[in-house]
Design an enzyme around this catalytic site. Sequence first.
Site, PDB file in Angstrom:
ATOM      1  N   LYS A 198       0.862  -1.185   0.000  1.00 49.96           N
ATOM      2  CA  LYS A 198       0.000   0.000   0.000  1.00 49.96           C
ATOM      3  C   LYS A 198       0.901   1.239   0.000  1.00 49.96           C
ATOM      4  O   LYS A 198       1.660   1.470   0.942  1.00 49.96           O
ATOM      5  CB  LYS A 198      -0.915   0.011   1.221  1.00 49.96           C
ATOM      6  CG  LYS A 198      -1.866   1.204   1.263  1.00 49.96           C
ATOM      7  CD  LYS A 198      -2.777   1.140   2.478  1.00 49.96           C
ATOM      8  CE  LYS A 198      -3.712   2.334   2.540  1.00 49.96           C
ATOM      9  NZ  LYS A 198      -4.599   2.293   3.720  1.00 49.96           N
ATOM     10  N   LYS A 250      -2.089  -1.658  -3.685  1.00 48.67           N
ATOM     11  CA  LYS A 250      -2.959  -0.484  -3.692  1.00 48.67           C
ATOM     12  C   LYS A 250      -2.093   0.778  -3.736  1.00 48.67           C
ATOM     13  O   LYS A 250      -1.141   0.878  -2.952  1.00 48.67           O
ATOM     14  CB  LYS A 250      -3.825  -0.496  -2.420  1.00 48.67           C
ATOM     15  CG  LYS A 250      -4.729   0.715  -2.245  1.00 48.67           C
ATOM     16  CD  LYS A 250      -5.449   0.648  -0.891  1.00 48.67           C
ATOM     17  CE  LYS A 250      -6.360   1.872  -0.703  1.00 48.67           C
ATOM     18  NZ  LYS A 250      -7.037   1.869   0.589  1.00 48.67           N
TER      19      LYS A 250
END
Length: 331
Positions: A198, A250
């Site tokens: 992330k 992400k």
Amino acid sequence: MTAFPVRRLRRLRRSPALRRLVAETDLSPRRLVLPVFVKEDIAEAQPIASMPRVHQYPLAQLAAVVDVAAEAGIGGIMLFGVPAVRDAVGSGATDPDGILNRAIAVAAAAAKGRLTVQADLCLDEFTDHGHCGVLAADGSVDNDATLEVYARMALAQAEAGADILGLSGMMDGQVAACRAALDAAGRSDVVILAYSAKYASAFYGPFRDAVESTLTGDRRTYQLDAANGREGVQEALADIDEGADIVMVKPAGPYLDVLAEVAAVSSVPVWAYQVSGEYAMIEHAAAAGVIDRERAIGESILGIRRAGAEAILTYWAIEVAGWLREGRALA
């Protein structure tokens, strides 16, 4: 005599039927997950200005949202809570009566096994400072103190009925801490989805509107640096070693290289999150008339799937599922 090409690769592109037959990448509704925002103390759905067509929902309307998602045939919904009150330690995240835990219970009852109920496991929506963990005396995020809260969150979300816990805080050891807490409580059945790679990204901007983030500053001390691809792979492998059942990259679009590398080495399913900024860029560009909206949506999602994502969190999940059921080409 004219020298003709030995191979004519265009032959397989000659008609829609041929292109469908030889397509390398398939997509189906079951591979799509819809993020859903549930806000405390509102009576009607509220539009999110920076994310056209996306809303915050009151708890009373959540069951209807779940029904629509289930009828669309998608794989699940990912729930995010927007509480009315926040504090320094994010106490609403572990409170059984907190908005996210109540939303999980409502969604699980409405789903009846037709799709998976997933929950964001992070403190940023619940803290008054907006960080993903509790703060130390010097204002930094205290990794290990945060793990203790995450473990309690895992138990609360499991008790509320979540099938999958989305660990998105990027604390070192978060998967191990939650897995140990769940197993000790006899909840080894609960799936852990680790937001492993992330990145500290500008593409989260509209999401912060959606959850009404109170963050000042940034999260660069715990989310990944955009310059680092290898580190994202290391994070995914570490989470797998700690017991993650699924790992995720992400944002998706700007990090397709990381997604492909993680997919190449992972022993568990690999997912990706097409985040709010990716969504908003296409929607606003389409509204300005500079791109073909449907083709851009389809192309962006196919690119994520082609890079190796076995499931995709996207705000277009229900709409795209409808296109797929109709047999429409995505790009």
